[in-house]
Design a protein around this motif. Sequence first.
Motif, mmCIF file in Angstrom:
data_model
loop_
_atom_site.group_PDB
_atom_site.id
_atom_site.type_symbol
_atom_site.label_atom_id
_atom_site.label_comp_id
_atom_site.label_asym_id
_atom_site.label_seq_id
_atom_site.Cartn_x
_atom_site.Cartn_y
_atom_site.Cartn_z
ATOM 1 N N UNK A 228 -26.034 8.777 -107.905
ATOM 2 C CA UNK A 228 -27.048 9.214 -108.421
ATOM 3 C C UNK A 228 -27.005 10.562 -109.084
ATOM 4 N N UNK A 229 -26.074 11.377 -108.104
ATOM 5 C CA UNK A 229 -25.452 12.637 -108.544
ATOM 6 C C UNK A 229 -24.444 12.559 -109.864
ATOM 7 N N UNK A 230 -23.634 11.585 -109.568
ATOM 8 C CA UNK A 230 -22.479 11.211 -110.409
ATOM 9 C C UNK A 230 -22.949 11.018 -111.730
ATOM 10 N N UNK A 231 -23.158 9.636 -111.842
ATOM 11 C CA UNK A 231 -24.110 9.013 -112.968
ATOM 12 C C UNK A 231 -25.447 10.007 -113.821
ATOM 13 N N UNK A 232 -26.495 10.862 -113.200
ATOM 14 C CA UNK A 232 -26.925 11.446 -113.354
ATOM 15 C C UNK A 232 -27.245 12.953 -112.974
ATOM 16 N N UNK A 233 -26.373 13.877 -113.276
ATOM 17 C CA UNK A 233 -26.273 14.949 -112.978
ATOM 18 C C UNK A 233 -27.380 15.947 -113.239
ATOM 19 N N UNK A 234 -27.685 17.100 -112.434
ATOM 20 C CA UNK A 234 -29.359 17.394 -113.047
ATOM 21 C C UNK A 234 -28.910 18.611 -113.639
ATOM 22 N N UNK A 235 -27.822 19.529 -112.617
ATOM 23 C CA UNK A 235 -27.693 20.673 -112.583
ATOM 24 C C UNK A 235 -26.600 21.194 -113.679
ATOM 25 N N UNK A 236 -26.096 22.191 -114.312
ATOM 26 C CA UNK A 236 -25.049 22.291 -115.545
ATOM 27 C C UNK A 236 -24.004 22.786 -114.360
ATOM 28 N N UNK A 237 -24.077 23.161 -112.658
ATOM 29 C CA UNK A 237 -22.759 23.202 -112.593
ATOM 30 C C UNK A 237 -22.176 21.956 -111.768
ATOM 31 N N UNK A 238 -23.057 20.843 -112.165
ATOM 32 C CA UNK A 238 -23.110 19.513 -111.563
ATOM 33 C C UNK A 238 -21.906 18.846 -112.273
ATOM 34 N N UNK A 239 -23.121 18.694 -113.603
ATOM 35 C CA UNK A 239 -22.760 18.770 -115.411
ATOM 36 C C UNK A 239 -21.146 19.074 -115.693
ATOM 37 N N UNK A 240 -20.786 19.947 -114.937
ATOM 38 C CA UNK A 240 -18.932 21.146 -116.015
ATOM 39 C C UNK A 240 -18.323 20.087 -114.791
ATOM 40 N N UNK A 241 -18.540 19.973 -113.521
ATOM 41 C CA UNK A 241 -17.926 19.509 -112.675
ATOM 42 C C UNK A 241 -17.284 17.666 -112.976
#
Length: 350
Positions: A228-241
């Motif tokens: 879920x986190x890898x395919x659907x990042x919700x936070x800007x920090x996750x998206x950046x990584x």
Amino acid sequence: MIRLEGITKSFAGKEGAVAALDGIDLTIARGEIFGIIGSSGAGKSTLVRLINLLERPDGGEVFVGGERVTDARGQRLRALRRSIGMVFQHFNLLSARTVAGNVAYPLELTGAYGRNEIAVRVAALLDRVGLSEHARKYPRQLSGGQKQRVGIARALACEPAVLLCDEATSALDPQTTGAVLDLLRQINRDLGVTVALITHEMDVIRRACDRVAVLDRGRVVEEGPVTRVFLHPRHAATLRLVREAEPDGGSLDAAAASDLGGRAVRLTFTGPAAHKPILGRIARENLVDYAILAGRVGHIRETPYAQFIVSLSGRDVAGAIAGLRASGVDVELQGVAPVPEIEERACHVV
């Protein structure tokens, strides 16, 4: 297995106290591989050092194995640290000791094992990490991957329930990183050891972990299953990584879909659906054309996935979207803002 409640930690700076961790609540289940990821300075290393109390929290509570250990001292602290193995980024091997001597060292420190018992234990550990033939060598004679395998064997010497890996693969090349991650997964599977894996690389999380927490400026900003986190990042920090993991930075010209006169959607296929011709079938049934703007295909641990940004146009775009969803495809309608694109096998179609 591990629970952190309201953890805070600050360090002295030139202009006063600097918060490294700010209200961390985190639970790591027994027997899982849990990833903790964040950019440099996010607080990852401080967090992992709090688990075995190499650092003490300013506030909050640390629980290991259901027991509150925040104030552990003396014999209780030594027992805690024996139950938690540590694997370091730069190996931290003793250069004057052989491979076997490095693995034997923590057993010798306990004073609880005889010489023959230590020799048997060391031989079994070196066999597990594939280094039996290197027992008499010194660290300077080993490759980086071999050194890290020694570090893993040493961390397992006292039969810990938890293995903390602090950037354990960041000094290794990609192929060696894969081999070390495979070894950690095998240890987790065979021994039931709980693994907390600290990294700044999303690809390491994707390949090894069950769940992940994303740290940013000392806070957990996103947490959940890796898929879920890898395919659907919700936070800007996750998206950046996630974007940083891609060769092109994960960029996508959001205007490309409108230039093609279509409706931009992000399609995510996981499990068996990743290998089925669902998009082509749905397009034919609804008389819809599609153009793939960007995409990626790969695995998250053993789970295959495919994710594409496509432009849909033609007779019944709404029907196609409904058909995709009915077939188990996750469909996200895209607006004008840039969307996360992470490509392992990029396909930009003009």
